[in-house]
Write an enzyme that holds these catalytic residues in place. Structure first.
Site, mmCIF file in Angstrom:
data_model
loop_
_atom_site.group_PDB
_atom_site.id
_atom_site.type_symbol
_atom_site.label_atom_id
_atom_site.label_comp_id
_atom_site.label_asym_id
_atom_site.label_seq_id
_atom_site.Cartn_x
_atom_site.Cartn_y
_atom_site.Cartn_z
ATOM 1 N N THR A 98 -4.320 19.351 -25.753
ATOM 2 C CA THR A 98 -5.013 19.587 -24.472
ATOM 3 C C THR A 98 -4.249 18.808 -23.397
ATOM 4 O O THR A 98 -4.724 17.794 -22.906
ATOM 5 C CB THR A 98 -6.488 19.113 -24.523
ATOM 6 O OG1 THR A 98 -6.526 17.767 -25.050
ATOM 7 C CG2 THR A 98 -7.342 20.009 -25.384
ATOM 8 N N GLU A 158 -12.019 12.290 -31.462
ATOM 9 C CA GLU A 158 -11.209 11.441 -32.339
ATOM 10 C C GLU A 158 -10.790 10.187 -31.576
ATOM 11 O O GLU A 158 -10.393 10.276 -30.420
ATOM 12 C CB GLU A 158 -9.969 12.226 -32.791
ATOM 13 C CG GLU A 158 -9.039 11.440 -33.684
ATOM 14 C CD GLU A 158 -9.759 10.830 -34.878
ATOM 15 O OE1 GLU A 158 -10.341 11.589 -35.670
ATOM 16 O OE2 GLU A 158 -9.761 9.596 -35.006
ATOM 17 N N ARG A 161 -5.641 5.670 -33.145
ATOM 18 C CA ARG A 161 -4.462 5.292 -32.346
ATOM 19 C C ARG A 161 -3.217 5.700 -33.113
ATOM 20 O O ARG A 161 -3.187 5.607 -34.344
ATOM 21 C CB ARG A 161 -4.405 3.766 -32.136
ATOM 22 C CG ARG A 161 -5.523 3.199 -31.326
ATOM 23 C CD ARG A 161 -5.688 1.712 -31.618
ATOM 24 N NE ARG A 161 -6.055 1.485 -33.018
ATOM 25 C CZ ARG A 161 -6.106 0.293 -33.604
ATOM 26 N NH1 ARG A 161 -5.806 -0.787 -32.917
ATOM 27 N NH2 ARG A 161 -6.453 0.175 -34.871
ATOM 28 N N CYS A 267 -2.251 10.289 -24.356
ATOM 29 C CA CYS A 267 -3.682 10.440 -24.071
ATOM 30 C C CYS A 267 -4.225 9.654 -22.888
ATOM 31 O O CYS A 267 -4.879 10.233 -22.030
ATOM 32 C CB CYS A 267 -4.477 10.124 -25.331
ATOM 33 S SG CYS A 267 -4.224 11.430 -26.555
ATOM 34 N N LYS A 328 4.860 3.117 -27.262
ATOM 35 C CA LYS A 328 4.524 1.818 -27.851
ATOM 36 C C LYS A 328 5.283 1.759 -29.166
ATOM 37 O O LYS A 328 5.957 2.740 -29.540
ATOM 38 C CB LYS A 328 3.013 1.673 -28.062
ATOM 39 C CG LYS A 328 2.428 2.679 -29.045
ATOM 40 C CD LYS A 328 0.951 2.401 -29.286
ATOM 41 C CE LYS A 328 0.373 3.345 -30.305
ATOM 42 N NZ LYS A 328 -1.033 3.122 -30.580
HETATM 43 P P1 NAD Z 1 0.159 17.461 -31.200
HETATM 44 O O1 NAD Z 1 0.877 18.229 -30.161
HETATM 45 O O2 NAD Z 1 0.839 16.339 -31.904
HETATM 46 O O3 NAD Z 1 -0.359 18.451 -32.339
HETATM 47 C C1 NAD Z 1 -0.983 19.666 -32.098
HETATM 48 C C2 NAD Z 1 -0.457 20.671 -33.120
HETATM 49 O O4 NAD Z 1 -1.234 21.864 -33.049
HETATM 50 C C3 NAD Z 1 0.997 21.100 -32.875
HETATM 51 O O5 NAD Z 1 1.772 20.807 -34.029
HETATM 52 C C4 NAD Z 1 0.901 22.610 -32.612
HETATM 53 O O6 NAD Z 1 2.013 23.330 -33.114
HETATM 54 C C5 NAD Z 1 -0.363 22.964 -33.356
HETATM 55 N N1 NAD Z 1 -1.042 24.187 -32.901
HETATM 56 C C6 NAD Z 1 -1.406 24.511 -31.651
HETATM 57 N N2 NAD Z 1 -2.067 25.687 -31.647
HETATM 58 C C7 NAD Z 1 -2.118 26.111 -32.947
HETATM 59 C C8 NAD Z 1 -2.661 27.260 -33.576
HETATM 60 N N3 NAD Z 1 -3.314 28.184 -32.888
HETATM 61 N N4 NAD Z 1 -2.500 27.387 -34.915
HETATM 62 C C9 NAD Z 1 -1.844 26.433 -35.645
HETATM 63 N N5 NAD Z 1 -1.316 25.332 -35.087
HETATM 64 C C10 NAD Z 1 -1.461 25.176 -33.749
HETATM 65 O O7 NAD Z 1 -1.179 16.931 -30.499
HETATM 66 P P2 NAD Z 1 -2.056 15.655 -30.903
HETATM 67 O O8 NAD Z 1 -1.435 14.426 -30.368
HETATM 68 O O9 NAD Z 1 -2.391 15.739 -32.343
HETATM 69 O O10 NAD Z 1 -3.371 15.912 -30.032
HETATM 70 C C11 NAD Z 1 -4.270 16.929 -30.358
HETATM 71 C C12 NAD Z 1 -5.567 16.678 -29.622
HETATM 72 O O11 NAD Z 1 -6.151 15.452 -30.088
HETATM 73 C C13 NAD Z 1 -5.425 16.515 -28.110
HETATM 74 O O12 NAD Z 1 -6.561 17.041 -27.492
HETATM 75 C C14 NAD Z 1 -5.400 15.008 -27.920
HETATM 76 O O13 NAD Z 1 -5.858 14.625 -26.643
HETATM 77 C C15 NAD Z 1 -6.378 14.570 -28.989
HETATM 78 N N6 NAD Z 1 -6.188 13.190 -29.469
HETATM 79 C C16 NAD Z 1 -4.922 12.736 -29.718
HETATM 80 C C17 NAD Z 1 -4.749 11.448 -30.218
HETATM 81 C C18 NAD Z 1 -3.372 10.892 -30.472
HETATM 82 O O14 NAD Z 1 -3.262 9.707 -30.797
HETATM 83 N N7 NAD Z 1 -2.299 11.674 -30.364
HETATM 84 C C19 NAD Z 1 -5.871 10.643 -30.495
HETATM 85 C C20 NAD Z 1 -7.152 11.151 -30.241
HETATM 86 C C21 NAD Z 1 -7.298 12.439 -29.730
HETATM 87 C C1 UGA Z 2 -5.292 5.638 -27.353
HETATM 88 C C2 UGA Z 2 -6.628 4.997 -27.740
HETATM 89 O O1 UGA Z 2 -6.409 3.622 -28.050
HETATM 90 C C3 UGA Z 2 -7.243 5.695 -28.951
HETATM 91 O O2 UGA Z 2 -8.517 5.150 -29.250
HETATM 92 C C4 UGA Z 2 -7.391 7.181 -28.632
HETATM 93 O O3 UGA Z 2 -7.910 7.890 -29.732
HETATM 94 C C5 UGA Z 2 -6.034 7.747 -28.245
HETATM 95 O O4 UGA Z 2 -5.496 7.019 -27.116
HETATM 96 C C6 UGA Z 2 -6.154 9.177 -27.801
HETATM 97 O O5 UGA Z 2 -7.162 9.603 -27.292
HETATM 98 O O6 UGA Z 2 -5.128 9.816 -27.988
HETATM 99 P P1 UGA Z 2 -2.809 5.587 -28.319
HETATM 100 O O7 UGA Z 2 -2.481 6.610 -27.285
HETATM 101 O O8 UGA Z 2 -2.298 5.760 -29.702
HETATM 102 O O9 UGA Z 2 -4.401 5.450 -28.450
HETATM 103 O O10 UGA Z 2 -2.246 4.220 -27.784
HETATM 104 P P2 UGA Z 2 -2.851 2.778 -27.459
HETATM 105 O O11 UGA Z 2 -2.645 1.859 -28.586
HETATM 106 O O12 UGA Z 2 -4.218 2.879 -26.894
HETATM 107 O O13 UGA Z 2 -1.857 2.340 -26.285
HETATM 108 C C7 UGA Z 2 -1.851 3.048 -25.062
HETATM 109 C C8 UGA Z 2 -0.891 2.399 -24.094
HETATM 110 O O14 UGA Z 2 -1.353 1.105 -23.717
HETATM 111 C C9 UGA Z 2 0.511 2.189 -24.678
HETATM 112 O O15 UGA Z 2 1.472 2.464 -23.674
HETATM 113 C C10 UGA Z 2 0.511 0.725 -25.072
HETATM 114 O O16 UGA Z 2 1.781 0.141 -25.098
HETATM 115 C C11 UGA Z 2 -0.344 0.140 -23.962
HETATM 116 N N1 UGA Z 2 -0.994 -1.127 -24.363
HETATM 117 C C12 UGA Z 2 -1.931 -1.164 -25.331
HETATM 118 C C13 UGA Z 2 -0.656 -2.298 -23.684
HETATM 119 O O17 UGA Z 2 0.194 -2.290 -22.768
HETATM 120 N N2 UGA Z 2 -1.283 -3.458 -24.030
HETATM 121 C C14 UGA Z 2 -2.218 -3.522 -25.002
HETATM 122 O O18 UGA Z 2 -2.771 -4.633 -25.247
HETATM 123 C C15 UGA Z 2 -2.556 -2.337 -25.673
#
Ligand code: NAD
Ligand code: UGA
Length: 444
Positions: A98, A158, A161, A267, A328
């Site tokens: 997203t 979700e 991290r 994110c 990070k």
């Molecule tokens: P990502 O881009 O790493 O992974 C998404 C995957 O979905 C891709 O590999 C893509 O090819 C696949 N995909 C998309 N449409 C598809 C379909 N129709 N069928 C099969 N595969 C399909 O993304 P992400 O980082 O995993 O994030 C996914 C969601 O989770 C986002 O909304 C993000 O905000 C949320 N989120 C991410 C994190 C994080 O740490 N990255 C943490 C919490 C929430």
């Molecule tokens: C963050 C949230 O921590 C997760 O709970 C959430 O699920 C996720 O986003 C998401 O929605 O995708 P993440 O993106 O993996 O997780 O990274 P963080 O560990 O939160 O760090 C985010 C940024 O803040 C990085 O650039 C990191 O270097 C920075 N950071 C973090 C600092 O500069 N100082 C800190 O003490 C912690």
């Protein structure tokens, strides 16, 4: 198999996960670890091929073992098509991207497309779970796209991290589920019973808001910490001790108190802007959040100013070494990385940026076929090569290995011995003793 085609062996449930990214893959492996039968759909050929051959398409500690165990147990398998994954599934988790739209709102096109794709193939009475981070109203939107009265959509945000995704998935702080049908929400919560985590069952709007509120709070906390570090520099206080003094207050805590070059990643930046967009649409003036976002931009610029100052006031034609490109440490993710942002700001001022990151292959950026986000950077094969001929070395990602390098060798190869440590990773006294000029964040 039961008469309706669902696999009902044991206590585990039949689950489909759509999207094998940073969230979908750990989530699928965790659900399989908990005993559920999981089919994971990934449409990107290289990610799917990697998974099928036992390689991890992302860098994530412990993920290879978790996935290998789940596959060996027969609880996890991979398919290309979401339609194939949902056959026989009682629960379907959407873990698709997203990203941020040009107006700051969340781009829901992947969620919408996935819902359209699976809509008519879902098992009767199955539950679709929005695990992607989606704004208020998205559960209703997905329900409308699917357009079937027998399908319920549940929000289950979700909180993992990157870098600690496996630990976070196995040991979540809380499970949040939200739906207008509380029974459907509770059923999704039951999938995670073995985590022992507190379960919050609420409505979809509240659940969707919890996710954005969490990320916005974390971002605001970091903006405060970084701004405070700036103040410490002005008044001569040591930010590390100030934050230690804060952290011992249990209401504040030690987590998320490390000053840095600014917060980034896939994110926090997009989710803070999306929440701001939601607030604007709702006619609510969330000036505090707008301030936190603006303050983050100031922090990136503050780091750039430190590099300019270290190089005597101009970066025109100056070689600058950058250590760390990921957002990070302990991840290969460079989406919205502050390290890249700072690197390109330095390049914009005329610097030649010699960059090293442990997850980046130096050959990657050599030609136009390399990753777009690395173009314009001079990628180097190791940290010493990056430092060679540089007038300043900027530590932008807190990779632990940077601490243990041979700094006498770094000193010998640099044109001038200036270090700007945007992560406060190094020991200032130790590097100064060696002859470096050192600038950290919030400390002398
Ligand atoms: P990502 O881009 O790493 O992974 C998404 C995957 O979905 C891709 O590999 C893509 O090819 C696949 N995909 C998309 N449409 C598809 C379909 N129709 N069928 C099969 N595969 C399909 O993304 P992400 O980082 O995993 O994030 C996914 C969601 O989770 C986002 O909304 C993000 O905000 C949320 N989120 C991410 C994190 C994080 O740490 N990255 C943490 C919490 C929430
Ligand atoms: C963050 C949230 O921590 C997760 O709970 C959430 O699920 C996720 O986003 C998401 O929605 O995708 P993440 O993106 O993996 O997780 O990274 P963080 O560990 O939160 O760090 C985010 C940024 O803040 C990085 O650039 C990191 O270097 C920075 N950071 C973090 C600092 O500069 N100082 C800190 O003490 C912690």
């Amino acid at each position: 198999m039961s008469p309706n085609g669902r696999n009902t062996r044991g206590n585990g449930r039949s689950v489909a996960v759509i999207g094998a990214g940073y969230v979908g893959l750990p989530s699928a492996a965790t659900l399989a670890h908990f005993g559920h039968r999981v089919v994971l759909a990934e449409r990107e050929p290289s990610r799917l091929a990697a998974l099928r051959s036992g390689r991890m398409p992302i860098v994530e500690a412990g993920l290879d073992d978790l996935v290998a165990d789940a596959v060996a147990s027969g609880n996890l398998r991979f398919v290309e098509s979401a339609v194939d994954a949902v056959a026989g599934a009682e629960f379907v988790f959407l873990c698709v991207p997203t990203p941020m739209s040009s107006d700051g709102s969340a781009d829901l096109s992947y969620v919408e497309a996935a819902a359209k794709e699976i809509g008519s193939h879902l098992e009767p009475g199955s539950i679709v779970v929005n695990k992607s981070t989606v704004p208020v109203g998205s559960a209703t939107m997905v329900e409308q796209v699917i357009g079937r009265a027998d399908i319920t959509v549940v929000s289950n945000p979700e909180f993992l991290r990157e870098g600690t995704a496996v630990h976070d998935s196995l040991n979540p702080d809380r499970i949040v589920v939200g739906a207008d049908d509380p029974q459907a929400a509770a059923k999704v919560g039951e999938l995670f019973t073995s985590t022992g985590a507190p379960l919050i069952v609420t409505d979809a709007t509240t659940s969707e808001t919890i996710k954005y509120a969490s990320n916005a709070f974390l971002a605001t906390k970091l903006s405060f910490v970084n701004a405070l570090a700036g103040l410490c520099e002005e008044v001569g206080a040591d930010a590390r001790d100030v934050l230690l003094g804060l952290g011992y207050d249990k209401r504040i805590g030690f987590e998320f108190l490390r000053p840095g070059p600014g917060w980034g990643g896939s994110c926090l930046p997009k989710d803070t802007r999306a929440l701001l967009h939601t607030a604007q649409e709702a006619g609510y003036d969330f000036s505090l959040l707008a301030g936190a976002i603006a303050s983050n931009d100031e922090q990136l610029e503050r780091v750039v100013s430190k590099v300019v100052a270290a190089c005597g006031g101009s970066l025109d034609g100056v070689a600058v070494a950058v250590w760390g490109l990921t957002f990070k440490a302990n991840t290969d993710d460079r989406r919205d990385s502050p390290s890249l942002d700072v690197s390109y700001r330095l390049a914009g001022l005329g610097a030649s940026v010699q960059a090293f990151d442990p997850t980046v292959d130096a050959d990657e950026g050599d030609d136009d076929g390399g990753p777009e986000d690395l173009r314009g950077l001079d990628l180097r094969a190791d940290p010493y090569e990056a430092a060679t001929g540089a007038r300043a070395l900027v530590v932008l990602t807190e990779w632990d290995e940077f601490r243990w390098l041979d700094f006498s060798r770094v000193l010998a190869v640099m044109a001038e011995p200036n270090i700007v440590d945007a992560r406060n990773l190094l020991d200032p006294a130790a590097v100064r003793r060696m002859g470096f000029s050192y600038t950290g964040i919030g400390r002398q």
